[in-house]
Scaffold this motif. Sequence first.
Motif, PDB file in Angstrom:
ATOM      1  N   PHE A 208       0.848  -1.195   0.000  1.00  0.00           N
ATOM      2  CA  PHE A 208       0.000   0.000   0.000  1.00  0.00           C
ATOM      3  C   PHE A 208       0.880   1.240   0.000  1.00  0.00           C
ATOM      4  O   PHE A 208       1.784   1.363   0.827  1.00  0.00           O
ATOM      5  N   LYS A 209       0.619   2.168  -0.925  1.00  0.00           N
ATOM      6  CA  LYS A 209       1.374   3.424  -0.979  1.00  0.00           C
ATOM      7  C   LYS A 209       0.620   4.492  -0.186  1.00  0.00           C
ATOM      8  O   LYS A 209      -0.419   4.975  -0.624  1.00  0.00           O
ATOM      9  N   PRO A 210       1.133   4.832   1.005  1.00  0.00           N
ATOM     10  CA  PRO A 210       0.457   5.840   1.831  1.00  0.00           C
ATOM     11  C   PRO A 210       0.609   7.244   1.256  1.00  0.00           C
ATOM     12  O   PRO A 210       1.532   7.512   0.479  1.00  0.00           O
ATOM     13  N   ARG A 211      -0.300   8.130   1.654  1.00  0.00           N
ATOM     14  CA  ARG A 211      -0.262   9.526   1.198  1.00  0.00           C
ATOM     15  C   ARG A 211      -0.172  10.456   2.398  1.00  0.00           C
ATOM     16  O   ARG A 211      -0.816  10.232   3.414  1.00  0.00           O
ATOM     17  N   GLY A 212       0.637  11.503   2.235  1.00  0.00           N
ATOM     18  CA  GLY A 212       0.707  12.543   3.247  1.00  0.00           C
ATOM     19  C   GLY A 212       1.544  12.204   4.473  1.00  0.00           C
ATOM     20  O   GLY A 212       1.437  12.884   5.486  1.00  0.00           O
ATOM     21  N   VAL A 213       2.373  11.147   4.373  1.00  0.00           N
ATOM     22  CA  VAL A 213       3.218  10.736   5.503  1.00  0.00           C
ATOM     23  C   VAL A 213       4.634  10.464   5.012  1.00  0.00           C
ATOM     24  O   VAL A 213       4.887  10.418   3.806  1.00  0.00           O
ATOM     25  N   CYS A 214       5.542  10.247   5.927  1.00  0.00           N
ATOM     26  CA  CYS A 214       6.940  10.000   5.579  1.00  0.00           C
ATOM     27  C   CYS A 214       7.184   8.594   5.032  1.00  0.00           C
ATOM     28  O   CYS A 214       8.069   8.394   4.208  1.00  0.00           O
ATOM     29  N   ALA A 215       6.426   7.618   5.488  1.00  0.00           N
ATOM     30  CA  ALA A 215       6.598   6.252   4.998  1.00  0.00           C
ATOM     31  C   ALA A 215       6.271   6.210   3.505  1.00  0.00           C
ATOM     32  O   ALA A 215       5.356   6.873   3.028  1.00  0.00           O
TER      33      ALA A 215
ATOM     34  N   MET B 275       5.942   3.112   1.774  1.00  0.00           N
ATOM     35  CA  MET B 275       5.183   1.906   1.455  1.00  0.00           C
ATOM     36  C   MET B 275       4.826   1.192   2.752  1.00  0.00           C
ATOM     37  O   MET B 275       5.575   1.244   3.728  1.00  0.00           O
ATOM     38  N   ILE B 276       3.652   0.544   2.754  1.00  0.00           N
ATOM     39  CA  ILE B 276       3.247  -0.298   3.874  1.00  0.00           C
ATOM     40  C   ILE B 276       2.952  -1.681   3.307  1.00  0.00           C
ATOM     41  O   ILE B 276       2.126  -1.816   2.400  1.00  0.00           O
ATOM     42  N   HIS B 277       3.656  -2.686   3.799  1.00  0.00           N
ATOM     43  CA  HIS B 277       3.454  -4.070   3.390  1.00  0.00           C
ATOM     44  C   HIS B 277       2.569  -4.732   4.450  1.00  0.00           C
ATOM     45  O   HIS B 277       2.903  -4.706   5.635  1.00  0.00           O
ATOM     46  N   VAL B 278       1.459  -5.304   4.018  1.00  0.00           N
ATOM     47  CA  VAL B 278       0.491  -5.920   4.926  1.00  0.00           C
ATOM     48  C   VAL B 278       0.289  -7.381   4.538  1.00  0.00           C
ATOM     49  O   VAL B 278       0.137  -7.690   3.357  1.00  0.00           O
ATOM     50  N   GLU B 279       0.301  -8.257   5.520  1.00  0.00           N
ATOM     51  CA  GLU B 279      -0.057  -9.660   5.319  1.00  0.00           C
ATOM     52  C   GLU B 279      -1.167  -9.997   6.303  1.00  0.00           C
ATOM     53  O   GLU B 279      -1.021  -9.782   7.501  1.00  0.00           O
ATOM     54  N   LEU B 280      -2.284 -10.496   5.773  1.00  0.00           N
ATOM     55  CA  LEU B 280      -3.418 -10.898   6.599  1.00  0.00           C
ATOM     56  C   LEU B 280      -3.643 -12.406   6.487  1.00  0.00           C
ATOM     57  O   LEU B 280      -3.216 -13.031   5.517  1.00  0.00           O
ATOM     58  N   SER B 281      -4.362 -12.947   7.451  1.00  0.00           N
ATOM     59  CA  SER B 281      -4.748 -14.355   7.417  1.00  0.00           C
ATOM     60  C   SER B 281      -5.619 -14.611   6.184  1.00  0.00           C
ATOM     61  O   SER B 281      -6.114 -13.680   5.545  1.00  0.00           O
ATOM     62  N   ASP B 282      -5.822 -15.876   5.851  1.00  0.00           N
ATOM     63  CA  ASP B 282      -6.602 -16.237   4.672  1.00  0.00           C
ATOM     64  C   ASP B 282      -7.988 -15.616   4.663  1.00  0.00           C
ATOM     65  O   ASP B 282      -8.494 -15.222   3.615  1.00  0.00           O
ATOM     66  N   ASP B 283      -8.611 -15.501   5.822  1.00  0.00           N
ATOM     67  CA  ASP B 283      -9.959 -14.931   5.879  1.00  0.00           C
ATOM     68  C   ASP B 283      -9.950 -13.399   5.978  1.00  0.00           C
ATOM     69  O   ASP B 283     -11.000 -12.769   5.989  1.00  0.00           O
TER      70      ASP B 283
ATOM     71  N   ALA C 132      -4.728   0.704   4.596  1.00  0.00           N
ATOM     72  CA  ALA C 132      -4.104  -0.489   4.020  1.00  0.00           C
ATOM     73  C   ALA C 132      -4.785  -1.752   4.529  1.00  0.00           C
ATOM     74  O   ALA C 132      -5.045  -2.688   3.758  1.00  0.00           O
ATOM     75  N   LEU C 133      -5.085  -1.787   5.816  1.00  0.00           N
ATOM     76  CA  LEU C 133      -5.740  -2.961   6.396  1.00  0.00           C
ATOM     77  C   LEU C 133      -7.130  -3.168   5.805  1.00  0.00           C
ATOM     78  O   LEU C 133      -7.513  -4.299   5.479  1.00  0.00           O
ATOM     79  N   ARG C 134      -7.882  -2.097   5.656  1.00  0.00           N
ATOM     80  CA  ARG C 134      -9.214  -2.208   5.062  1.00  0.00           C
ATOM     81  C   ARG C 134      -9.149  -2.720   3.628  1.00  0.00           C
ATOM     82  O   ARG C 134      -9.940  -3.553   3.213  1.00  0.00           O
ATOM     83  N   GLU C 135      -8.193  -2.199   2.865  1.00  0.00           N
ATOM     84  CA  GLU C 135      -8.052  -2.627   1.473  1.00  0.00           C
ATOM     85  C   GLU C 135      -7.662  -4.097   1.400  1.00  0.00           C
ATOM     86  O   GLU C 135      -8.233  -4.861   0.614  1.00  0.00           O
ATOM     87  N   ALA C 136      -6.704  -4.508   2.219  1.00  0.00           N
ATOM     88  CA  ALA C 136      -6.280  -5.914   2.230  1.00  0.00           C
ATOM     89  C   ALA C 136      -7.415  -6.831   2.665  1.00  0.00           C
ATOM     90  O   ALA C 136      -7.624  -7.901   2.081  1.00  0.00           O
ATOM     91  N   ALA C 137      -8.175  -6.414   3.672  1.00  0.00           N
ATOM     92  CA  ALA C 137      -9.289  -7.227   4.153  1.00  0.00           C
ATOM     93  C   ALA C 137     -10.360  -7.373   3.078  1.00  0.00           C
ATOM     94  O   ALA C 137     -10.938  -8.454   2.910  1.00  0.00           O
TER      95      ALA C 137
END
Length: 88
Positions: free
Chosen positions: A6-13, A15-23, A78-83
């Motif tokens: 996920f490419k964040p906007r308006g912050v110093c980071a 990129m944010i890499h997110v890994e969620l469970s299968d569900d 990022a979490l919402r998008e991944a979910a």
Amino acid sequence: MTDLDFKPRGVCARMIHVELSDDGATIENVAFEGGCNGNLKAIGKLVAGQPVEDIVTLLEGNTCGPRKTSCADQLTLALREAASQAKA
């Protein structure tokens, strides 16, 4: 497992890499590129194994200095998008 870069906007980071469970309900791993290294590593450790909805509720709307967002707030996006990808 659901993976998202996920490419964040308006912050110093950069990129944010997110890994969620299968569900898509549980955070497996979060890693940030750029930003405040120590703080963002700590966020990654604190959220691992936690329910997505709990972390979104906790961090959503968090700001950084004069900014209207923060790396933690961008993480909630990022979490919402991944979910949503996991449920699709």
